[in-house]
Write a protein that holds these residues in place. Sequence first.
Motif, PDB file in Angstrom:
ATOM      1  N   ALA A  29      12.824  79.923 112.121  1.00  0.00           N
ATOM      2  CA  ALA A  29      12.182  80.756 111.102  1.00  0.00           C
ATOM      3  C   ALA A  29      13.205  81.298 110.105  1.00  0.00           C
ATOM      4  O   ALA A  29      12.954  81.337 108.894  1.00  0.00           O
ATOM      5  CB  ALA A  29      11.432  81.907 111.772  1.00  0.00           C
ATOM      6  N   LEU A  30      14.359  81.708 110.613  1.00  0.00           N
ATOM      7  CA  LEU A  30      15.401  82.227 109.719  1.00  0.00           C
ATOM      8  C   LEU A  30      15.905  81.171 108.739  1.00  0.00           C
ATOM      9  O   LEU A  30      16.271  81.499 107.606  1.00  0.00           O
ATOM     10  CB  LEU A  30      16.576  82.759 110.546  1.00  0.00           C
ATOM     11  N   ARG A  31      15.914  79.905 109.145  1.00  0.00           N
ATOM     12  CA  ARG A  31      16.430  78.827 108.300  1.00  0.00           C
ATOM     13  C   ARG A  31      15.412  78.300 107.297  1.00  0.00           C
ATOM     14  O   ARG A  31      15.754  77.436 106.472  1.00  0.00           O
ATOM     15  CB  ARG A  31      16.912  77.667 109.181  1.00  0.00           C
ATOM     16  N   LEU A  32      14.185  78.776 107.339  1.00  0.00           N
ATOM     17  CA  LEU A  32      13.186  78.336 106.362  1.00  0.00           C
ATOM     18  C   LEU A  32      13.558  78.811 104.963  1.00  0.00           C
ATOM     19  O   LEU A  32      14.179  79.868 104.797  1.00  0.00           O
ATOM     20  CB  LEU A  32      11.807  78.884 106.724  1.00  0.00           C
ATOM     21  N   PRO A  85      14.065  68.189 106.840  1.00  0.00           N
ATOM     22  CA  PRO A  85      14.878  69.064 107.704  1.00  0.00           C
ATOM     23  C   PRO A  85      14.203  70.379 108.071  1.00  0.00           C
ATOM     24  O   PRO A  85      14.254  70.797 109.228  1.00  0.00           O
ATOM     25  CB  PRO A  85      16.147  69.296 106.869  1.00  0.00           C
ATOM     26  N   ALA A  86      13.584  71.053 107.100  1.00  0.00           N
ATOM     27  CA  ALA A  86      12.965  72.356 107.396  1.00  0.00           C
ATOM     28  C   ALA A  86      11.832  72.206 108.396  1.00  0.00           C
ATOM     29  O   ALA A  86      11.690  73.024 109.319  1.00  0.00           O
ATOM     30  CB  ALA A  86      12.453  73.005 106.106  1.00  0.00           C
ATOM     31  N   ALA A 123      -0.051  77.589 107.789  1.00  0.00           N
ATOM     32  CA  ALA A 123      -0.084  77.581 106.328  1.00  0.00           C
ATOM     33  C   ALA A 123       1.226  77.105 105.723  1.00  0.00           C
ATOM     34  O   ALA A 123       1.263  76.651 104.579  1.00  0.00           O
ATOM     35  CB  ALA A 123      -0.419  78.989 105.819  1.00  0.00           C
ATOM     36  N   ILE A 124       2.308  77.214 106.493  1.00  0.00           N
ATOM     37  CA  ILE A 124       3.620  76.785 106.001  1.00  0.00           C
ATOM     38  C   ILE A 124       3.735  75.269 105.941  1.00  0.00           C
ATOM     39  O   ILE A 124       4.330  74.708 105.012  1.00  0.00           O
ATOM     40  CB  ILE A 124       4.735  77.372 106.902  1.00  0.00           C
ATOM     41  N   ILE A 125       3.159  74.576 106.907  1.00  0.00           N
ATOM     42  CA  ILE A 125       3.389  73.133 107.053  1.00  0.00           C
ATOM     43  C   ILE A 125       3.069  72.337 105.787  1.00  0.00           C
ATOM     44  O   ILE A 125       3.882  71.499 105.365  1.00  0.00           O
ATOM     45  CB  ILE A 125       2.607  72.595 108.266  1.00  0.00           C
ATOM     46  N   PRO A 126       1.922  72.552 105.116  1.00  0.00           N
ATOM     47  CA  PRO A 126       1.664  71.770 103.905  1.00  0.00           C
ATOM     48  C   PRO A 126       2.632  72.073 102.759  1.00  0.00           C
ATOM     49  O   PRO A 126       2.681  71.313 101.789  1.00  0.00           O
ATOM     50  CB  PRO A 126       0.224  72.186 103.517  1.00  0.00           C
ATOM     51  N   ARG A 127       3.384  73.171 102.859  1.00  0.00           N
ATOM     52  CA  ARG A 127       4.399  73.477 101.846  1.00  0.00           C
ATOM     53  C   ARG A 127       5.732  72.785 102.142  1.00  0.00           C
ATOM     54  O   ARG A 127       6.588  72.688 101.257  1.00  0.00           O
ATOM     55  CB  ARG A 127       4.632  74.999 101.796  1.00  0.00           C
ATOM     56  N   LEU A 128       5.913  72.320 103.361  1.00  0.00           N
ATOM     57  CA  LEU A 128       7.190  71.718 103.748  1.00  0.00           C
ATOM     58  C   LEU A 128       7.191  70.201 103.654  1.00  0.00           C
ATOM     59  O   LEU A 128       8.239  69.601 103.415  1.00  0.00           O
ATOM     60  CB  LEU A 128       7.552  72.115 105.189  1.00  0.00           C
ATOM     61  N   VAL A 129       6.039  69.554 103.860  1.00  0.00           N
ATOM     62  CA  VAL A 129       5.994  68.097 103.921  1.00  0.00           C
ATOM     63  C   VAL A 129       5.120  67.542 102.807  1.00  0.00           C
ATOM     64  O   VAL A 129       4.220  68.230 102.309  1.00  0.00           O
ATOM     65  CB  VAL A 129       5.468  67.611 105.293  1.00  0.00           C
ATOM     66  N   PRO A 130       5.350  66.292 102.390  1.00  0.00           N
ATOM     67  CA  PRO A 130       4.494  65.666 101.377  1.00  0.00           C
ATOM     68  C   PRO A 130       3.053  65.527 101.869  1.00  0.00           C
ATOM     69  O   PRO A 130       2.781  65.554 103.070  1.00  0.00           O
ATOM     70  CB  PRO A 130       5.135  64.284 101.173  1.00  0.00           C
ATOM     71  N   VAL A 131       2.143  65.357 100.916  1.00  0.00           N
ATOM     72  CA  VAL A 131       0.709  65.263 101.218  1.00  0.00           C
ATOM     73  C   VAL A 131       0.423  64.208 102.272  1.00  0.00           C
ATOM     74  O   VAL A 131      -0.332  64.458 103.234  1.00  0.00           O
ATOM     75  CB  VAL A 131      -0.069  64.938  99.918  1.00  0.00           C
ATOM     76  N   GLU A 132       1.041  63.055 102.134  1.00  0.00           N
ATOM     77  CA  GLU A 132       0.709  61.956 103.040  1.00  0.00           C
ATOM     78  C   GLU A 132       1.215  62.188 104.465  1.00  0.00           C
ATOM     79  O   GLU A 132       0.815  61.481 105.393  1.00  0.00           O
ATOM     80  CB  GLU A 132       1.274  60.636 102.512  1.00  0.00           C
TER      81      GLU A 132
END
Length: 415
Positions: free
Chosen positions: A196-199, A20-21, A136-145
């Motif tokens: 951005a506010l909903r992150l 979702p994020a 830089a945010i994207i790898p923190r939101l989704v799994p590695v694969e």
Amino acid sequence: MGFGDFVRRLAVDTSPLRVPAYRRLWMGQGVSFIGFQITSLAVSAQIYDVTKSSFWVGMLGPANLIPLVIFGLWGGAVADAVDRRRLLIVGSLIAWTATVGLLVQAALGMANIGLLLATVAVHATGFAITGPTRGAIIPRLVPVEFVPAANTLNFLVGNLGTVIGPLVAGVVLAQGGVAVAYLIDVLLFGAGFYAALRLPRLEPVGEVSRPGLRSVVDGLRYISGNPVVMMSFVVDIIAMAFALPRALFPEIVAERFGGSPLAFGWLAASVSIGSVVGGLLSGWVGRIRRQGLALTIVIAAWGVSVALAGLAGQLWLMVALLALGGAADLVSAVWRQTILQTHAPDDMRGRMQGVFMVVVAGGPRLGDLRAGATAVWFGATGAWVGGGIACAVAVLAVGLAVPAFRSYRAAVGNV
């Protein structure tokens, strides 16, 4: 393998949209980027209308480039040391304030070149902060694969905005003028700001370095010690600085198509039309392992496509050839971004994305400056075609000359 299996292997991977994020960030970026592209076209059109000179349109290059270099590197260092959600909000507000400034000057009829370039520089400052932070945010939101697919989706929605934005801008400029174009951007900004506010809070992990010159130097030292990463930047600079012809669009439209705003919109959208099609058919991209060699080939293809487009006399053929180059550019961007995100640890990703932003956003500005300056000496057609040929020759010479890059094979899994 049946036809259905072939289509599934070829079609874009939408798995990251299950998060979702990430989905909100992706959708918000897509909507707000349409407004950004409308403004970009409107500024170019406004400056050319005032000056009748491709040189001054090309000066948008340094007006964007200087803030992008300074604040892109600094913003990436800060992104490694603070809550990335908060930094994304701050950078977005800076960019939005600049857009409001463009709207005000247009509404008041203040067509001053210095004021326009200064306002564009403020907007570039906000963009330079949000770009590396979002990457830089994207790898923190989704799994590695999901990281390669998330990068593809990001570039896809960005290029979709670059198609829709200029086409809408062509109509808006013809019917309502630059003030209406800027107003649309001001309103569409809200989608990205809401995302951005909903992150969630995204505090730094790993070793935290105080943002500053030393932190930036550490990031540059990391790049210099990795020839594959370094070359991924070099080949992109070659592609954009030599071959990007967008500063020549107003003059070419005036010479060949009677100054039609719709023709201007189609030319401005053409590269991204190809990128969107390439993104929709990108299922194969993640399966390529010889990414260094592949990058060299697709960037050479971009240069050749641009050169041929500059020789075309029909609008549809110019658009088709630039679209072909855009498909190559999309594939190149996905591979370069994935190389960065799979090489760097999290505490270095902000700085890597800062340099990536400087190159990706700064390279086209160098291209604008190069195109505008060489058009003064060789004419718009000579500057356009010569740049494309120079790109193809240079990238083949450089890309094939570095063994580590030429033989590089992707190694996904250490994200």
